[in-house]
Write a protein that holds these residues in place. Sequence first.
Motif, PDB file in Angstrom:
ATOM      1  N   GLN A 303     -12.701  -6.972 -70.930  1.00  0.00           N
ATOM      2  CA  GLN A 303     -13.579  -7.977 -71.333  1.00  0.00           C
ATOM      3  C   GLN A 303     -13.322  -9.287 -71.123  1.00  0.00           C
ATOM      4  OE1 GLN A 303     -16.888  -7.501 -71.394  1.00  0.00           O
ATOM      5  NE2 GLN A 303     -17.750  -9.400 -72.614  1.00  0.00           N
ATOM      6  N   LEU A 304     -12.307  -9.903 -71.655  1.00  0.00           N
ATOM      7  CA  LEU A 304     -11.794 -11.284 -71.673  1.00  0.00           C
ATOM      8  C   LEU A 304     -11.468 -11.424 -70.530  1.00  0.00           C
ATOM      9  CD1 LEU A 304      -9.615 -11.499 -74.853  1.00  0.00           C
ATOM     10  CD2 LEU A 304     -12.180 -12.100 -74.547  1.00  0.00           C
ATOM     11  N   GLN A 305     -11.104 -10.440 -69.330  1.00  0.00           N
ATOM     12  CA  GLN A 305     -10.787 -11.016 -68.072  1.00  0.00           C
ATOM     13  C   GLN A 305     -12.044 -11.212 -67.066  1.00  0.00           C
ATOM     14  OE1 GLN A 305      -7.596  -8.553 -66.137  1.00  0.00           O
ATOM     15  NE2 GLN A 305      -6.958  -7.963 -68.494  1.00  0.00           N
ATOM     16  N   GLY A 306     -13.030 -11.010 -67.364  1.00  0.00           N
ATOM     17  CA  GLY A 306     -14.403 -11.049 -66.536  1.00  0.00           C
ATOM     18  C   GLY A 306     -15.139 -12.112 -66.819  1.00  0.00           C
ATOM     19  N   GLY A 314     -15.786 -13.896 -70.273  1.00  0.00           N
ATOM     20  CA  GLY A 314     -16.135 -12.733 -71.188  1.00  0.00           C
ATOM     21  C   GLY A 314     -15.676 -13.161 -72.623  1.00  0.00           C
ATOM     22  N   GLN A 315     -16.269 -12.868 -73.613  1.00  0.00           N
ATOM     23  CA  GLN A 315     -15.993 -12.934 -74.913  1.00  0.00           C
ATOM     24  C   GLN A 315     -15.743 -11.438 -75.563  1.00  0.00           C
ATOM     25  OE1 GLN A 315     -15.474 -15.802 -76.567  1.00  0.00           O
ATOM     26  NE2 GLN A 315     -15.990 -16.649 -74.329  1.00  0.00           N
ATOM     27  N   ARG A 316     -15.048 -11.256 -76.858  1.00  0.00           N
ATOM     28  CA  ARG A 316     -14.802  -9.832 -77.423  1.00  0.00           C
ATOM     29  C   ARG A 316     -16.031  -9.026 -77.363  1.00  0.00           C
ATOM     30  NH1 ARG A 316     -11.194 -12.688 -80.629  1.00  0.00           N
ATOM     31  NH2 ARG A 316     -12.631 -12.718 -82.182  1.00  0.00           N
ATOM     32  N   LEU A 317     -15.584  -7.842 -76.823  1.00  0.00           N
ATOM     33  CA  LEU A 317     -16.975  -6.798 -77.006  1.00  0.00           C
ATOM     34  C   LEU A 317     -16.843  -6.386 -78.451  1.00  0.00           C
ATOM     35  CD1 LEU A 317     -19.152  -4.931 -75.853  1.00  0.00           C
ATOM     36  CD2 LEU A 317     -17.383  -3.462 -74.943  1.00  0.00           C
ATOM     37  N   PHE A 318     -15.789  -5.811 -78.897  1.00  0.00           N
ATOM     38  CA  PHE A 318     -15.528  -5.432 -80.266  1.00  0.00           C
ATOM     39  C   PHE A 318     -14.727  -6.360 -81.028  1.00  0.00           C
ATOM     40  CE2 PHE A 318     -15.775  -1.493 -77.235  1.00  0.00           C
ATOM     41  CZ  PHE A 318     -16.944  -1.087 -78.053  1.00  0.00           C
ATOM     42  N   LEU A 445     -19.028  -3.982 -83.193  1.00  0.00           N
ATOM     43  CA  LEU A 445     -19.486  -4.546 -82.150  1.00  0.00           C
ATOM     44  C   LEU A 445     -19.672  -5.859 -82.473  1.00  0.00           C
ATOM     45  CD1 LEU A 445     -20.612  -3.857 -79.186  1.00  0.00           C
ATOM     46  CD2 LEU A 445     -22.839  -3.571 -80.270  1.00  0.00           C
ATOM     47  N   GLU A 446     -19.199  -6.792 -81.375  1.00  0.00           N
ATOM     48  CA  GLU A 446     -19.378  -8.416 -81.614  1.00  0.00           C
ATOM     49  C   GLU A 446     -20.584  -8.700 -80.700  1.00  0.00           C
ATOM     50  OE1 GLU A 446     -16.035 -10.925 -81.625  1.00  0.00           O
ATOM     51  OE2 GLU A 446     -15.472 -10.160 -83.357  1.00  0.00           O
ATOM     52  N   LEU A 447     -20.640  -8.204 -79.607  1.00  0.00           N
ATOM     53  CA  LEU A 447     -21.681  -8.856 -78.737  1.00  0.00           C
ATOM     54  C   LEU A 447     -23.030  -8.375 -79.027  1.00  0.00           C
ATOM     55  CD1 LEU A 447     -20.243  -8.404 -74.876  1.00  0.00           C
ATOM     56  CD2 LEU A 447     -20.203 -10.510 -76.396  1.00  0.00           C
ATOM     57  N   SER A 448     -24.109  -9.113 -78.890  1.00  0.00           N
ATOM     58  CA  SER A 448     -25.325  -8.987 -79.152  1.00  0.00           C
ATOM     59  C   SER A 448     -26.317  -9.002 -78.150  1.00  0.00           C
ATOM     60  CB  SER A 448     -25.960  -9.948 -80.281  1.00  0.00           C
ATOM     61  OG  SER A 448     -25.911 -11.332 -79.743  1.00  0.00           O
ATOM     62  N   SER A 449     -25.955  -9.320 -76.865  1.00  0.00           N
ATOM     63  CA  SER A 449     -26.557  -9.369 -75.481  1.00  0.00           C
ATOM     64  C   SER A 449     -25.976  -8.829 -74.660  1.00  0.00           C
ATOM     65  CB  SER A 449     -27.136 -10.735 -75.466  1.00  0.00           C
ATOM     66  OG  SER A 449     -27.601 -11.020 -74.376  1.00  0.00           O
ATOM     67  N   GLY A 450     -26.981  -7.872 -73.756  1.00  0.00           N
ATOM     68  CA  GLY A 450     -26.269  -7.255 -72.452  1.00  0.00           C
ATOM     69  C   GLY A 450     -25.902  -8.465 -71.615  1.00  0.00           C
ATOM     70  N   LEU A 455     -19.005  -8.030 -66.601  1.00  0.00           N
ATOM     71  CA  LEU A 455     -18.575  -7.010 -65.663  1.00  0.00           C
ATOM     72  C   LEU A 455     -18.175  -7.280 -64.365  1.00  0.00           C
ATOM     73  CD1 LEU A 455     -22.134  -4.996 -66.460  1.00  0.00           C
ATOM     74  CD2 LEU A 455     -20.090  -4.687 -67.488  1.00  0.00           C
ATOM     75  N   ALA A 456     -18.170  -8.694 -64.162  1.00  0.00           N
ATOM     76  CA  ALA A 456     -17.966  -9.328 -62.698  1.00  0.00           C
ATOM     77  C   ALA A 456     -16.332  -9.719 -62.922  1.00  0.00           C
ATOM     78  CB  ALA A 456     -18.620 -10.373 -62.477  1.00  0.00           C
ATOM     79  N   ASP A 457     -15.574  -9.938 -62.190  1.00  0.00           N
ATOM     80  CA  ASP A 457     -14.181 -10.499 -61.935  1.00  0.00           C
ATOM     81  C   ASP A 457     -14.539 -12.080 -61.693  1.00  0.00           C
ATOM     82  OD1 ASP A 457     -14.722 -11.082 -59.308  1.00  0.00           O
ATOM     83  OD2 ASP A 457     -12.907  -9.478 -58.668  1.00  0.00           O
TER      84      ASP A 457
END
Length: 564
Positions: A303-306, A314-318, A445-450, A455-457
């Motif tokens: 996630q941090l790579q996108g 990207g920020q941490r997902l979890f 879970l850390e993210l609160s918004s889709g 998802l992109a590089d």
Amino acid sequence: MSSFNLLSIGTQALQANANALSVVGQNIANVNTPGYSMQRADLVSLESPGGVQVRDIQRMANDFLTGQINSDTSAYNSAQAFEQLANQLDNLLASDVSSISKSMDDYFAALQGAVDDPSNLADRELLLAQADALVRRFHDLDASLARQQDTISGQIESSVAQINSLGQGLAQINDRVRLATASGASTNELLDERDRLMESLAGYIGFTTVAEANGEMSVFIGNGEPLVVGSNASRLLTVQDSLDPSQRNIALQVGSSIRDVTGQVSGGQIGGLLEYRTDVLYQTQDEMGRIAMVFASSMNAQQLQGLDLDGNVGQRLFADINASAAATDRVLADSGNARSATSRVDIADAGALRASAYELVFNTDSSFTVTRLSDGVRWNSNQLSSESGAAGVDANQEFYFDAASGSLTLQVDGFRLELDSSERFVKGDKFEIQPTRSGASEFALELSSGRALALADSAGGVSNNRNALAMSDLQFAKLVDGSSYQEQYGRQIERVGSLTATAQISTQSSKAVLDANLQTKSSLTGVNLDEEAARLVQFQQAYQASARLIAASQTIFDSLLAVV
């Protein structure tokens, strides 16, 4: 033979057969009494001038068979306690409503939807919802495992109370047996009661016995720890583990001395509970924690790579697996340590983690031993690579130790331990390290918004799906001990299933052996009404004949007097 001798013989025979009839009556009266052992009058012929007497009332018991039944009872109850808990866990892991693998399928299916249309906010929100569902599934499973631990603690406390009650009963019977033996009174009923209590005791814990010359029976548990000696009974206590306060242990109180005997006891319900807790429950908690931590770590790394939908990195997902609270909770200090210590365990390489707890013990103030509790692998400090400073500890089996300041940094099996004491460590200082035990409960879970899903590089625009594809590929990556997340979960299901099947076989076989020995005991010591009816007639006729013998002696005596 004089008429006097004939009278003496008849009188003795009358009394002996009356006593034998009394024994038969006792047997018939107790035909349905649990634990009653059939009794037999031991008739012996007297020397000149002759006659008969009851030498003893024999209790038809077999001490070897009684001991074997106690051992079989202990084995059966141990296997049964283990099997019941293992069955619950097996069903829990395999059921679709509680399975981690099923929830992961749903998560990766939602991720595939986002891969197909990364700019669709609804698909992103669905993926986030499935991520939240996966978190809750881990939490629910962890809560179920915690409830099993509470159940085990409750059953241990209940068993300990029963053991103490039975121990007091055995001590009281020992005292009564000693007094009866000294006075020459019969102890048959007391011995029956003692055997019954010991059979009940075997259902809770394994033990050995030593018969004393005065008729008492001493009972020992574990490695010769005295539970009952003569008329004195020690007490078992449930105590907090010195390292893990959530764990209930068993201690033996002898006088003012209290010793933890958890590692010694086996057999009976307590033995099965302790075996399950150590070999299955804790291992499962460690494994579920490891899977959760590897999943969170690998998903976060990708996630941090996108880039997210707004073009942000990207920020941490979890949640961060090395959050401060999580890191400090992974080290437990022995309550007997005199020194305070600050400590933390950081995960250096989640893929190298093992599903195990570790014990660190200082052998001296300058040497220590680390033991992996799942398999007993041990590292002495002289077998590890010593570094010149804490910063140099960055690879497996490396450490830095400053004995003077009480500072230790150690890295093994993918985790890094930091211990700082207020003073020098000393021999006997002990710590338990649980790198993965709480991993499932801390999974969050850390993210609160889709929109924040990256998802992109970083070179293809915010609407491309290349990072989402990389995240999707993690489903089959060999990240957990050479397996994927779900493969490793499947291995745990197989392991628990195998242990459950083995426990079922063990329960059935031990029950069959116990039943066979109980049947043998019943045939040897149980009252057979047909046999007793035959003996009743036999001794009744002998009693009547003895009375006639007395009458004949009286007739002869009268005749002699008439002649004179």
